[in-house]
Motif scaffolding. Structure first.
Motif, PDB file in Angstrom:
ATOM      1  N   PRO A 112       0.816  -1.223   0.000  1.00  0.00           N
ATOM      2  CA  PRO A 112       0.000   0.000   0.000  1.00  0.00           C
ATOM      3  C   PRO A 112       0.845   1.267   0.000  1.00  0.00           C
ATOM      4  O   PRO A 112       0.473   2.272  -0.617  1.00  0.00           O
ATOM      5  CB  PRO A 112      -0.806  -0.122   1.306  1.00  0.00           C
ATOM      6  CG  PRO A 112      -0.836  -1.586   1.604  1.00  0.00           C
ATOM      7  CD  PRO A 112       0.478  -2.106   1.136  1.00  0.00           C
ATOM      8  N   THR A 113       2.002   1.231   0.667  1.00  0.00           N
ATOM      9  CA  THR A 113       2.895   2.384   0.668  1.00  0.00           C
ATOM     10  C   THR A 113       3.423   2.670  -0.728  1.00  0.00           C
ATOM     11  O   THR A 113       3.535   3.833  -1.147  1.00  0.00           O
ATOM     12  CB  THR A 113       4.070   2.141   1.633  1.00  0.00           C
ATOM     13  OG1 THR A 113       3.570   1.941   2.950  1.00  0.00           O
ATOM     14  CG2 THR A 113       5.018   3.325   1.649  1.00  0.00           C
ATOM     15  N   LEU A 114       3.741   1.637  -1.471  1.00  0.00           N
ATOM     16  CA  LEU A 114       4.217   1.800  -2.844  1.00  0.00           C
ATOM     17  C   LEU A 114       3.140   2.458  -3.706  1.00  0.00           C
ATOM     18  O   LEU A 114       3.437   3.373  -4.492  1.00  0.00           O
ATOM     19  CB  LEU A 114       4.613   0.440  -3.420  1.00  0.00           C
ATOM     20  CG  LEU A 114       5.036   0.409  -4.888  1.00  0.00           C
ATOM     21  CD1 LEU A 114       6.238   1.314  -5.132  1.00  0.00           C
ATOM     22  CD2 LEU A 114       5.352  -1.026  -5.325  1.00  0.00           C
ATOM     23  N   ILE A 115       1.902   2.016  -3.571  1.00  0.00           N
ATOM     24  CA  ILE A 115       0.807   2.621  -4.337  1.00  0.00           C
ATOM     25  C   ILE A 115       0.659   4.095  -3.982  1.00  0.00           C
ATOM     26  O   ILE A 115       0.524   4.959  -4.868  1.00  0.00           O
ATOM     27  CB  ILE A 115      -0.506   1.866  -4.076  1.00  0.00           C
ATOM     28  CG1 ILE A 115      -0.400   0.417  -4.545  1.00  0.00           C
ATOM     29  CG2 ILE A 115      -1.680   2.561  -4.784  1.00  0.00           C
ATOM     30  CD1 ILE A 115      -1.585  -0.452  -4.147  1.00  0.00           C
ATOM     31  N   LEU A 116       0.688   4.417  -2.685  1.00  0.00           N
ATOM     32  CA  LEU A 116       0.576   5.809  -2.250  1.00  0.00           C
ATOM     33  C   LEU A 116       1.724   6.641  -2.805  1.00  0.00           C
ATOM     34  O   LEU A 116       1.518   7.780  -3.256  1.00  0.00           O
ATOM     35  CB  LEU A 116       0.565   5.874  -0.722  1.00  0.00           C
ATOM     36  CG  LEU A 116       0.581   7.273  -0.095  1.00  0.00           C
ATOM     37  CD1 LEU A 116      -0.619   8.093  -0.548  1.00  0.00           C
ATOM     38  CD2 LEU A 116       0.630   7.175   1.430  1.00  0.00           C
ATOM     39  N   GLY A 117       2.937   6.106  -2.778  1.00  0.00           N
ATOM     40  CA  GLY A 117       4.088   6.839  -3.278  1.00  0.00           C
ATOM     41  C   GLY A 117       3.967   7.174  -4.756  1.00  0.00           C
ATOM     42  O   GLY A 117       4.258   8.304  -5.182  1.00  0.00           O
ATOM     43  N   VAL A 118       3.532   6.204  -5.565  1.00  0.00           N
ATOM     44  CA  VAL A 118       3.367   6.448  -7.002  1.00  0.00           C
ATOM     45  C   VAL A 118       2.277   7.488  -7.248  1.00  0.00           C
ATOM     46  O   VAL A 118       2.421   8.360  -8.122  1.00  0.00           O
ATOM     47  CB  VAL A 118       3.047   5.127  -7.727  1.00  0.00           C
ATOM     48  CG1 VAL A 118       2.697   5.386  -9.190  1.00  0.00           C
ATOM     49  CG2 VAL A 118       4.231   4.164  -7.637  1.00  0.00           C
ATOM     50  N   LEU A 119       1.196   7.434  -6.486  1.00  0.00           N
ATOM     51  CA  LEU A 119       0.139   8.445  -6.626  1.00  0.00           C
ATOM     52  C   LEU A 119       0.661   9.840  -6.308  1.00  0.00           C
ATOM     53  O   LEU A 119       0.337  10.820  -6.999  1.00  0.00           O
ATOM     54  CB  LEU A 119      -1.031   8.097  -5.704  1.00  0.00           C
ATOM     55  CG  LEU A 119      -1.941   6.943  -6.142  1.00  0.00           C
ATOM     56  CD1 LEU A 119      -2.912   6.592  -5.018  1.00  0.00           C
ATOM     57  CD2 LEU A 119      -2.707   7.306  -7.412  1.00  0.00           C
ATOM     58  N   LEU A 120       1.487   9.957  -5.273  1.00  0.00           N
ATOM     59  CA  LEU A 120       2.038  11.262  -4.906  1.00  0.00           C
ATOM     60  C   LEU A 120       2.996  11.777  -5.976  1.00  0.00           C
ATOM     61  O   LEU A 120       2.995  12.978  -6.292  1.00  0.00           O
ATOM     62  CB  LEU A 120       2.750  11.167  -3.555  1.00  0.00           C
ATOM     63  CG  LEU A 120       1.847  11.013  -2.328  1.00  0.00           C
ATOM     64  CD1 LEU A 120       2.681  10.684  -1.098  1.00  0.00           C
ATOM     65  CD2 LEU A 120       1.031  12.280  -2.088  1.00  0.00           C
ATOM     66  N   LEU A 121       3.826  10.902  -6.532  1.00  0.00           N
ATOM     67  CA  LEU A 121       4.723  11.324  -7.605  1.00  0.00           C
ATOM     68  C   LEU A 121       3.933  11.783  -8.829  1.00  0.00           C
ATOM     69  O   LEU A 121       4.291  12.774  -9.483  1.00  0.00           O
ATOM     70  CB  LEU A 121       5.652  10.176  -7.995  1.00  0.00           C
ATOM     71  CG  LEU A 121       6.786   9.841  -7.023  1.00  0.00           C
ATOM     72  CD1 LEU A 121       7.607   8.669  -7.558  1.00  0.00           C
ATOM     73  CD2 LEU A 121       7.686  11.049  -6.798  1.00  0.00           C
TER      74      LEU A 121
END
Length: 235
Positions: free
Chosen positions: A85-94
């Motif tokens: 889930p952290t990876l998904i959040l990170g890509v969304l923020l980028l």
């Protein structure tokens, strides 16, 4: 047992992101909810830079945790529940940072709603993922209690359900609620979903950031105590 733990940095970054995203949307809407604590001026550059910095941290460390499983020596399943889930959040923020940096008028509400329409599907399904993570934490004692050697949280070593419920309800549960409300909160006529998203992510974000910041102390103490002979742990 040698542990490599960088979920502290990930947790702080994720918590800050959960706090900032609803405040960003409040600025876009022109709202002034309680505890806004950011400038109401529409300046996209600062938001793009901040989302980019948080996204870089979460994407890189989330990717490493997803494919490498550094916490496997302690709990081999916790990397999946936290890292992916952290990876998904990170890509969304980028992605958000990239859009804000390149758009001509990035904080125009109508243009942002149009841009966020397909992204809201991803956020909504991230909420589904987080909800199932919360269910797994409770059902399978996934987080459990901290080791007795860990300062502060180790005091609850004999009551694993306390930490499980904290993670499932306050951290993952509220974050999931905010994600599920997101597609409805970005609508111009939203009156219910918007405050739900704002407060769900605010409370979850503060809890994530505070708990993870505390873990810089508790994890340091844990690693020191694990290397100490006897039961005279340092607190």
């Amino acid at each position: 047992m040698r542990l490599i733990m960088f979920n502290t940095t990930m947790g702080v970054a994720a918590g800050i992101a959960l706090m900032l995203v609803p405040r960003f949307w409040a600025v876009v809407r022109g709202d002034h909810p309680p505890l806004l604590l950011v400038s109401p001026q529409r300046a996209a550059g600062g938001w793009a830079a901040t989302f980019g910095a948080l996204g870089a941290i979460l994407t890189s460390l989330g990717f490493v945790m997803t494919v490498w499983h550094p916490l496997a020596p302690a709990k081999d399943y916790i990397d999946t529940i936290f890292g992916e889930p952290t990876l998904i959040l990170g890509v969304l923020l980028l992605t958000a940072a990239w859009h804000l940096a390149r758009s001509g008028d990035p904080l125009d509400p109508e243009r942002l709603r149009t841009a966020l329409s397909p992204a809201s599907w991803v956020v909504f399904w991230l909420g589904i993922v987080l909800a199932w993570c919360a269910a797994a934490i409770v059902r399978f004692d996934a987080v459990s209690s901290a080791p007795a050697e860990e300062p502060i949280t180790g005091l609850l070593h004999d009551w694993p359900m306390v930490e499980n419920l904290f993670f499932a309800i306050v951290l993952y549960g509220l974050a999931a609620v905010g994600c599920l409300a997101f597609p409805f909160a970005i609508r111009p006529t939203s009156r219910v979903a918007w405050p739900i998203m704002y407060w769900a992510w605010t409370v979850s974000g503060v809890a994530f950031a505070l708990f993870s910041a505390m873990n810089f102390y508790t994890h340091t103490g844990l690693l020191i105590n694990l290397g100490t002979d006897g039961v005279d742990f340092r607190w």
